[in-house]
Design a protein around this motif. Structure first.
Motif, PDB file in Angstrom:
ATOM      1  N   TRP A  31      85.938  21.579  53.433  1.00 38.97           N
ATOM      2  CA  TRP A  31      86.205  23.001  53.278  1.00 38.97           C
ATOM      3  C   TRP A  31      86.162  23.769  54.594  1.00 38.97           C
ATOM      4  N   TYR A  32      85.217  23.518  55.456  1.00 40.86           N
ATOM      5  CA  TYR A  32      85.081  24.340  56.646  1.00 40.86           C
ATOM      6  C   TYR A  32      86.253  24.228  57.616  1.00 40.86           C
ATOM      7  N   PRO A  33      86.856  23.075  57.841  1.00 46.02           N
ATOM      8  CA  PRO A  33      88.071  23.067  58.666  1.00 46.02           C
ATOM      9  C   PRO A  33      89.222  23.852  58.021  1.00 46.02           C
ATOM     10  N   ILE A  34      89.330  23.787  56.705  1.00 42.32           N
ATOM     11  CA  ILE A  34      90.361  24.564  56.013  1.00 42.32           C
ATOM     12  C   ILE A  34      90.075  26.057  56.183  1.00 42.32           C
ATOM     13  N   LYS A  35      88.814  26.438  56.095  1.00 40.99           N
ATOM     14  CA  LYS A  35      88.427  27.827  56.255  1.00 40.99           C
ATOM     15  C   LYS A  35      88.760  28.327  57.661  1.00 40.99           C
ATOM     16  N   ARG A  36      88.506  27.511  58.682  1.00 48.14           N
ATOM     17  CA  ARG A  36      88.853  27.888  60.055  1.00 48.14           C
ATOM     18  C   ARG A  36      90.359  28.049  60.205  1.00 48.14           C
ATOM     19  N   GLY A  75      77.959  17.649  50.988  1.00 45.20           N
ATOM     20  CA  GLY A  75      78.353  17.098  52.281  1.00 45.20           C
ATOM     21  C   GLY A  75      79.853  16.901  52.377  1.00 45.20           C
ATOM     22  N   ILE A  76      80.446  16.364  51.323  1.00 49.09           N
ATOM     23  CA  ILE A  76      81.904  16.192  51.308  1.00 49.09           C
ATOM     24  C   ILE A  76      82.588  17.551  51.337  1.00 49.09           C
ATOM     25  N   LEU A  77      82.077  18.497  50.595  1.00 50.04           N
ATOM     26  CA  LEU A  77      82.640  19.839  50.572  1.00 50.04           C
ATOM     27  C   LEU A  77      82.581  20.480  51.956  1.00 50.04           C
ATOM     28  N   ALA A 135      68.196  12.044  40.934  1.00 46.59           N
ATOM     29  CA  ALA A 135      69.582  11.559  40.865  1.00 46.59           C
ATOM     30  C   ALA A 135      70.562  12.717  41.009  1.00 46.59           C
ATOM     31  N   LEU A 136      70.318  13.826  40.332  1.00 43.91           N
ATOM     32  CA  LEU A 136      71.193  14.987  40.451  1.00 43.91           C
ATOM     33  C   LEU A 136      71.141  15.578  41.857  1.00 43.91           C
ATOM     34  N   GLY A 137      69.979  15.554  42.474  1.00 46.82           N
ATOM     35  CA  GLY A 137      69.857  16.038  43.844  1.00 46.82           C
ATOM     36  C   GLY A 137      70.654  15.202  44.826  1.00 46.82           C
ATOM     37  N   VAL A 138      70.616  13.895  44.660  1.00 48.68           N
ATOM     38  CA  VAL A 138      71.374  13.005  45.548  1.00 48.68           C
ATOM     39  C   VAL A 138      72.871  13.212  45.346  1.00 48.68           C
ATOM     40  N   VAL A 139      73.296  13.274  44.089  1.00 46.66           N
ATOM     41  CA  VAL A 139      74.724  13.492  43.806  1.00 46.66           C
ATOM     42  C   VAL A 139      75.162  14.857  44.336  1.00 46.66           C
ATOM     43  N   GLY A 140      74.350  15.870  44.145  1.00 45.58           N
ATOM     44  CA  GLY A 140      74.677  17.200  44.657  1.00 45.58           C
ATOM     45  C   GLY A 140      74.744  17.240  46.168  1.00 45.58           C
ATOM     46  N   SER A 141      73.841  16.544  46.823  1.00 41.26           N
ATOM     47  CA  SER A 141      73.855  16.497  48.289  1.00 41.26           C
ATOM     48  C   SER A 141      75.106  15.810  48.813  1.00 41.26           C
ATOM     49  N   VAL A 142      75.487  14.723  48.188  1.00 43.17           N
ATOM     50  CA  VAL A 142      76.710  14.025  48.603  1.00 43.17           C
ATOM     51  C   VAL A 142      77.920  14.930  48.384  1.00 43.17           C
TER      52      VAL A 142
END
Length: 71
Positions: free
Chosen positions: A45-50, A39-41, A29-36
Motif C-alpha cells: 500500500w505505501y508505494p501506491i500511496k506515494r 506487513g504485506i499491506l 494465531a490471529l495476532g500472527v495472521v494479522g501481523s503478516v
C-alpha cells in the motif's frame, strides 16, 4: 531395542488444557495472521500511496487553460 519401543509407544498425557489456554492460542494465531497481513499491506500500500501523492501533486501544479486566461 526394547527401550526404543517403550519410548515410541503412545501414552496418555494426563494433562488438562483449559479454555483459557485455548483462547490464548486462538489470540496468538490471529495476532500472527494479522501481523503478516499488515506487513504485506504495508509493503504493497505505501508505494501506491506515494505514487498517488505524486500524481496529485503534478496535476495540482500544472496550470489549467482557465488559469492562463485570467492573467
Amino acid at each position: 531395542m526394547a527401550l526404543a519401543l517403550l519410548v515410541a509407544a503412545p501414552q496418555t498425557a494426563q494433562a488438562y488444557l483449559g479454555p483459557g489456554l485455548g483462547m490464548g492460542a486462538i489470540g496468538v494465531a490471529l495476532g500472527v495472521v494479522g501481523s503478516v497481513f499488515m506487513g504485506i499491506l504495508a509493503v504493497v500500500w505505501y508505494p501506491i500511496k506515494r505514487l498517488l501523492r505524486r500524481l496529485r501533486g503534478r496535476s495540482a501544479a500544472a496550470p489549467t487553460p482557465e488559469d492562463a486566461g485570467t492573467d
